[in-house]
Design an enzyme around this catalytic site. Structure first.
Site, mmCIF file in Angstrom:
data_model
loop_
_atom_site.group_PDB
_atom_site.id
_atom_site.type_symbol
_atom_site.label_atom_id
_atom_site.label_comp_id
_atom_site.label_asym_id
_atom_site.label_seq_id
_atom_site.Cartn_x
_atom_site.Cartn_y
_atom_site.Cartn_z
ATOM 1 N N LYS A 94 57.024 34.094 64.941
ATOM 2 C CA LYS A 94 58.438 34.423 64.680
ATOM 3 C C LYS A 94 58.601 35.916 64.370
ATOM 4 C CE LYS A 94 58.933 31.663 61.104
ATOM 5 N NZ LYS A 94 57.541 31.176 60.955
ATOM 6 N N ARG A 113 50.548 26.071 53.119
ATOM 7 C CA ARG A 113 51.814 26.479 53.761
ATOM 8 C C ARG A 113 52.189 25.539 54.903
ATOM 9 N NH1 ARG A 113 50.490 32.240 55.488
ATOM 10 N NH2 ARG A 113 52.630 32.465 56.186
HETATM 11 P P1 AMP Z 1 56.586 34.568 55.768
HETATM 12 O O1 AMP Z 1 56.299 36.031 55.822
HETATM 13 O O2 AMP Z 1 57.857 34.174 56.449
HETATM 14 O O3 AMP Z 1 55.403 33.715 56.193
HETATM 15 O O4 AMP Z 1 56.840 34.228 54.204
HETATM 16 C C1 AMP Z 1 55.840 34.462 53.258
HETATM 17 C C2 AMP Z 1 56.154 33.725 51.974
HETATM 18 O O5 AMP Z 1 57.393 34.202 51.414
HETATM 19 C C3 AMP Z 1 56.339 32.222 52.064
HETATM 20 O O6 AMP Z 1 55.101 31.519 52.069
HETATM 21 C C4 AMP Z 1 57.148 31.936 50.804
HETATM 22 O O7 AMP Z 1 56.347 32.043 49.648
HETATM 23 C C5 AMP Z 1 58.115 33.132 50.803
HETATM 24 N N1 AMP Z 1 59.313 32.867 51.631
HETATM 25 C C6 AMP Z 1 59.666 33.500 52.782
HETATM 26 N N2 AMP Z 1 60.813 33.015 53.262
HETATM 27 C C7 AMP Z 1 61.199 32.044 52.400
HETATM 28 C C8 AMP Z 1 62.311 31.154 52.370
HETATM 29 N N3 AMP Z 1 63.239 31.144 53.326
HETATM 30 N N4 AMP Z 1 62.391 30.295 51.317
HETATM 31 C C9 AMP Z 1 61.477 30.290 50.332
HETATM 32 N N5 AMP Z 1 60.389 31.080 50.309
HETATM 33 C C10 AMP Z 1 60.256 31.964 51.344
#
Ligand code: AMP
Length: 216
Positions: free
Chosen positions: A13, A166
């Site tokens: 993404k 995750r």
């Molecule tokens: P990502 O970079 O999208 O993989 O996000 C990394 C981490 O940020 C996730 O594992 C969550 O801890 C937090 N996070 C990101 N987006 C969200 C969201 N929409 N809701 C809750 N936690 C989020």
């Protein structure tokens, strides 16, 4: 145009949203990046979410929604591509209502499909460059020679234990978001496997279809 990428961690993404943003003048809105910036800058938000990110747990909905609202408001609700949001049914319902209030509905959701068994390998080989925000895969999208290896980061939540957690969170909390989005927004399924350029082409085709081939 207002878009959102949907899919499990490691589906690509961030990579595809960055490409779209760079080529078509969208603002890439990644909640994960916004949280990591806050942690890096040691803000109150950063302190609040640091432990959750390290453990691969979700930040509470009200905190996350407020971060997104602030960002979208700053953008005037135009030309953004969401990445990593919404991640819960509650967030999805909030987003749809919030955008409707601002007369700025999502035009399309692009769901990147990658089999679960590929994701652990993708994330364990993922490296990010904190200076440029670039995302690499050591085998399939290696960093260019002029990027010093010591600058690249293996995110703590990309370590195997956190990744497994995750993926569990994705199945429990995020997979059900699909039905909510499908009910309200044009929803495109795009095969996220194979070379990045091919995935990018498929994403472009889906968006062109959404715009009646009138371009974006
Ligand atoms: P990502 O970079 O999208 O993989 O996000 C990394 C981490 O940020 C996730 O594992 C969550 O801890 C937090 N996070 C990101 N987006 C969200 C969201 N929409 N809701 C809750 N936690 C989020």
């Amino acid at each position: 145009m207002r878009l959102a990428f949907f899919g499990p961690p490691g589906a690509g993404k961030g990579t595809q949203a960055k490409r779209l943003a760079a080529h078509h003048d969208f603002t890439h809105v990644s909640t994960g990046d916004l949280f990591r910036e806050a942690i890096h800058d040691q803000t109150a938000l950063g302190e609040q979410v640091d432990g959750l990110l390290k453990a691969g747990q979700l930040v509470p909905d009200d905190v996350t929604n407020a971060v997104v609202a602030e960002k979208l408001e700053a953008l005037g609700y135009e030309r953004f591509v969401l990445d990593g949001f919404p991640r819960t049914v509650e967030q999805a319902r909030w987003l749809l209502a919030h955008l409707a209030e601002h007369d700025a509905p999502l035009d399309a959701v692009i769901s990147l499909r990658v089999p679960h068994e590929d994701l652990v390998g993708r994330l364990s080989r993922r490296r990010t460059d904190p200076e440029t925000g670039s995302i690499y895969h050591l085998d399939f999208n290696p960093p260019p020679a002029d990027v010093p290896a010591e600058r690249l980061v293996h995110r703590p939540d990309d370590q195997p234990d956190a990744v497994r957690h995750r993926l569990g969170v994705y199945d429990d909390e995020t997979a059900p978001v699909e039905a909510v989005l499908r009910a309200h927004v044009r929803f495109f399924e795009v095969d996220g496997t194979g070379p990045l350029d091919e995935v990018q082409e498929r994403v472009g085709e889906a968006i062109a279809e959404d715009r009646g081939l009138s371009g974006i």
